[in-house]
Design a protein around this motif. Structure first.
Motif, mmCIF file in Angstrom:
data_model
loop_
_atom_site.group_PDB
_atom_site.id
_atom_site.type_symbol
_atom_site.label_atom_id
_atom_site.label_comp_id
_atom_site.label_asym_id
_atom_site.label_seq_id
_atom_site.Cartn_x
_atom_site.Cartn_y
_atom_site.Cartn_z
ATOM 1 N N ARG A 169 2.823 8.521 -0.965
ATOM 2 C CA ARG A 169 3.802 8.673 -2.046
ATOM 3 C C ARG A 169 5.136 9.152 -1.496
ATOM 4 N NH1 ARG A 169 0.517 10.929 -7.309
ATOM 5 N NH2 ARG A 169 2.062 9.735 -8.433
ATOM 6 N N LEU B 298 6.332 5.946 1.363
ATOM 7 C CA LEU B 298 6.314 4.503 1.104
ATOM 8 C C LEU B 298 7.023 4.125 -0.180
ATOM 9 C CD1 LEU B 298 2.570 3.705 1.979
ATOM 10 C CD2 LEU B 298 4.580 3.498 3.466
ATOM 11 N N THR B 299 7.559 2.914 -0.200
ATOM 12 C CA THR B 299 7.998 2.304 -1.459
ATOM 13 C C THR B 299 7.233 0.988 -1.602
ATOM 14 O OG1 THR B 299 9.903 1.450 -0.251
ATOM 15 C CG2 THR B 299 10.289 3.350 -1.653
ATOM 16 N N PRO B 300 7.021 0.546 -2.856
ATOM 17 C CA PRO B 300 6.240 -0.679 -3.048
ATOM 18 C C PRO B 300 6.830 -1.824 -2.215
ATOM 19 C CG PRO B 300 6.587 0.419 -5.151
ATOM 20 C CD PRO B 300 7.415 1.160 -4.140
ATOM 21 N N ALA C 243 -8.425 0.685 -0.407
ATOM 22 C CA ALA C 243 -8.402 0.985 -1.838
ATOM 23 C C ALA C 243 -7.158 1.808 -2.182
ATOM 24 C CB ALA C 243 -9.669 1.731 -2.233
ATOM 25 N N LEU C 244 -6.911 2.823 -1.365
ATOM 26 C CA LEU C 244 -5.765 3.714 -1.558
ATOM 27 C C LEU C 244 -4.445 2.954 -1.462
ATOM 28 C CD1 LEU C 244 -4.473 6.626 -1.525
ATOM 29 C CD2 LEU C 244 -4.859 6.631 0.921
ATOM 30 N N ALA D 20 -3.330 0.986 -4.420
ATOM 31 C CA ALA D 20 -2.706 1.804 -5.470
ATOM 32 C C ALA D 20 -1.218 2.017 -5.198
ATOM 33 C CB ALA D 20 -3.420 3.141 -5.595
ATOM 34 N N HIS D 21 -0.796 1.822 -3.944
ATOM 35 C CA HIS D 21 0.616 2.019 -3.605
ATOM 36 C C HIS D 21 1.412 0.720 -3.582
ATOM 37 C CE1 HIS D 21 0.541 6.335 -2.826
ATOM 38 N NE2 HIS D 21 -0.707 6.119 -2.474
ATOM 39 N N ARG D 22 0.758 -0.381 -3.922
ATOM 40 C CA ARG D 22 1.431 -1.680 -4.012
ATOM 41 C C ARG D 22 2.166 -2.047 -2.715
ATOM 42 N NH1 ARG D 22 2.172 -1.854 -10.110
ATOM 43 N NH2 ARG D 22 1.707 0.250 -10.715
ATOM 44 N N ASP E 157 -2.859 10.180 0.341
ATOM 45 C CA ASP E 157 -2.181 9.697 -0.854
ATOM 46 C C ASP E 157 -0.806 10.351 -1.010
ATOM 47 O OD1 ASP E 157 -2.156 8.165 -3.314
ATOM 48 O OD2 ASP E 157 -2.305 10.088 -4.343
#
Lengths: 477, 477
Positions: free
Chosen positions: A189, A192-194, A210-211, A214-216, A185
């Motif tokens: 963060r 990555l960017t969405p 799943a993870l 959460a990061h789109r 995670d």
């Protein structure tokens, strides 16, 4: 002895108050006798009464009001019994399904779908020894936040283990985290960017999906073969989708138990270098291997590969401790991110407990025994599954998973739902599959399936699922 | 006795091998004597030799090769000594500054800028007792992940404490997290999308800013007064910026130590209701209050207010345990998010340790003593600061912070940099201020400033900073 006598006197005072509550000599809102008065009445010291009152307050029976003594708790208080919300049976069979069903399951539930070993397969004696030792540790270790990179002792120990494999890094390239998942995670963060594309294996550990949700990010699957990702598909997707990250297990791939071949390892790394792809290699099952398989982090020397891992599978999941080994110039950023979002990583007490167990002489022996035990369990469980027409896709070199194909016409999601009525949590194939092409697969945890009742219950659930499947087929026909 | 004798025999074998390494009878790459042979030579059991070899391997002096015995570790191994990267002196004085300087500081560094109490102010005896008790706990608690909401015991206990305040909720509305910071982070992930506006107090806890940067949101500050946020500014910004979230401390506001007034509490909530604003109330300092101040969560009943907290300030920061109390329909989503991004919250061992200390009779007494000790420390440190011309903005009702104004012409960032040469970590005003209007303020942790050397060192740093300030002023003039 002294402590025991004190505990008995405290218990006597508590019992006296409980009796007054039971016979309604004291009712909600009443003030309790003053500490001094009750001490005189009962012939005990005031500190014994304080201790008894405090314990009754902790139980919720009485309440302290600052400066004015203790009162019987009001009738408006919530009931003492804790009604746990059980796992929800009507949840969608999605990447969260296995976690919720297995983490919150009743202790009596059989969990061949879960991702961990039974507690009594863990090095319990060493764990208990380490905890006892901590009761005598320095104040600072027990009470302070600890350093931002985490326990120097544990990082030094990990560094030595990596060096044994041939990966030599300074401890500054290691960051401890609260879990293997949290390690990934943080990296997500950080990098990555969405909207970015991220590559995962199909099938892969369901929580990667799943993870990433959460990061789109855009999640792209690459078919996994018995020797690693399908290289042609991997190379194509690097050109067409330009993913930023690839998350994978090299050693004992979850869920298949497959092993990355040296040729695949080399081609994965070459393609990654050509396209500027960063790879997260999740090494969580490494200690289960009979001998080391090719590892991307080792080939690459932590240039574009980030190694992560944890101790949840071999030592204790209750300790919550993982790590990131990465380029030195990335660690500073990851440290800042971990401080900003959690004010630190694992509990220093937990990290020192891990260190205590790993550094104690018994860990190597524990893992050797565990590997032997799992080899037998894989063989025995596979033989029993065969009787139900369930066959492993391949026989893994180690670990506790069998990725199994169900008999024709058996849908694993329907089976997993039917299994809940048999008190059985399963891991149906499609929770692992981005492309949703694994409906005829099931991941079986052999350590959790060694009890013959598990396979029997699975057999019954298969019959129910088959009947339900054919009746729903006939109603929709 | 038996254990000690065994330890001595193991130590003798280890010493013999160390001696061979020291006099180069064994050099890197050499194979060690076989276990059986050394056992015979030294007259000990084979298991003693195994234990000795395993411990030497854990120390990195020798290495096991599976199936072929033990070898002296290679000269290519990294050095044993762990050179810790110290806090970086040239870092920008930004919201990360205090964390990095104080968390990674040498144990001898004086830290009046840090955000925690000295370890020996914590309930160490109770902590040690709880850890000792855990060494005898069930296997499952020590080895398993635990339930997704976290320890039922700790949630039940928190529920009772809330009920004592008048906030009655079921344990299903409570979620344990790995820290107070992680609680806020989860809520931000749950409720925010990049670009959203988020309101914080100006000044406020520096890590709120650091955390919000990780969420890529617009950070908007509202001036904080001795009775809460400036209500006119608060209401205006709700209209003009339409923020999604407001993050604040009501009880003993960090850094000012101010207390929210009942009138402000009511107006904040009314405005929030009118504009659909959600409020995160960080209750981390609540146990330091002499008596309860107005609380938004209590007025609102957890409709649009989310309460978060932790045990790092009163019990132990090493345990890493916090909580979220929120609307029932939000908890499920937060649980999924915590599983996806961390595969769980706090260590179950840590949560049960917190429960053990809180439920033990001594916690209330510990907090009473702590409050008394802090009252004296606030008074004494304020008197000493006065001699340097440093004055608290207000005298807080509790807690360990004094938000202080420096004498005219003294810049707190320059002072904080100069202080590092005095082995002193300070918390300069602007790390707390979105508008960067607090350059003449300093947050002082009185528990960490009780030693007279701290204020003396601060006085010396002030002189250096003043000289540097006037000389740089003259060079730029």
């Amino acid at each position: 002895m002294d402590t025991d006598a004190l505990a008995t006197r405290t218990g006597t005072v508590m019992a006296a108050i409980r009796a007054k509550l039971a016979n309604r000599a004291l009712t909600p809102g009443d003030r309790l006798p003053s500490i001094r008065r009750l001490a005189t009445t009962m012939g005990v010291s005031p500190s014994t009464v304080v201790e008894a009152y405090d314990r009754l307050a902790a139980e919720g029976l009485i309440r302290a009001r600052r400066g004015s003594g203790f009162y019987v708790a009001g009738s408006g208080s919530p009931p003492m019994a804790l009604a746990e919300a059980g796992p929800q049976r009507d949840r969608a069979v999605d990447p969260f399904w296995v976690s919720r069903q297995s983490l919150d399951a009743d202790p009596k539930t059989m969990k061949p779908g879960c991702g961990w070993l039974p507690a009594d397969w863990m090095p319990m004696a060493a764990l208990r020894r380490a905890l006892r030792a901590h009761a005598r540790a320095e104040d600072a270790m027990l009470a302070d936040y600890g350093s931002t990179r985490g326990s120097p002792n544990l990082r030094r120990l990990l560094m030595r283990r990596f060096a044994e494999e041939g990966l030599e890094i300074p401890p500054e390239q290691l960051l401890l985290t609260a879990s293997g998942t949290q390690a990934i995670d943080l990296i997500c963060r950080f990098l990555l960017t969405p909207g970015d594309a991220v590559l995962i294996d199909d099938p892969c550990y369901f929580n990667f999906q799943a993870l990433l949700r959460a990061h789109r990010v855009r999640i792209i699957g690459v078919p996994y073969t018995p020797s690693g990702p399908d290289i042609a598909a991997f190379e194509t997707v690097l050109t067409t989708e330009r993913p930023r990250l690839y998350i994978t297990n090299s050693a004992l791939h979850n869920p298949t138990g497959a092993t990355l071949s040296p040729q695949k390892a080399y081609r994965v790394l070459s393609a990654a270098a050509q396209h500027g792809l960063t790879i997260v290699e999740d090494d969580i099952f490494v200690d289960f291997e009979p001998d080391p398989s090719p590892r991307l982090a080792l080939l690459d020397g932590l240039d574009r590969v980030i190694r992560i891992g944890s101790f949840s599978k071999t030592l204790s999941a209750s300790l919550r401790c993982g790590y990131i080994a990465a380029r030195g110039d990335w660690i500073d950023g990851l440290v800042d991110l971990q401080v900003a979002t959690g004010f630190g990583g694992p509990s220093p007490i937990a990290a020192e407990t891990v260190t205590g167990v790993l550094a104690g002489g018994g860990y190597r022996k524990h893992m050797e025994e565990l590997r032997g035990r799992l080899t037998r369990a894989r063989r025995d469980v596979a033989a029993r599954l065969e009787l139900l027409g369930i066959r492993p896709w391949l026989m893994p070199r180690g670990g506790f998973y069998l990725w199994c194909r169900l008999p024709d016409g058996c849908d694993s999601a329907a089976l997993a739902r039917a299994a809940l009525d048999e008190n059985l949590v399963l891991a149906p194939g499609n929770v692992f599959s981005v492309s949703q092409t694994a409906s005829s697969f099931l991941r079986i945890n052999v350590a959790q399936a060694i009890d013959p009742h598990v396979i029997e219950a699975l057999g019954r659930a298969m019959k129910v699922a088959k009947t339900a499947g054919s009746s729903s087929a006939s109603t929709t026909a």
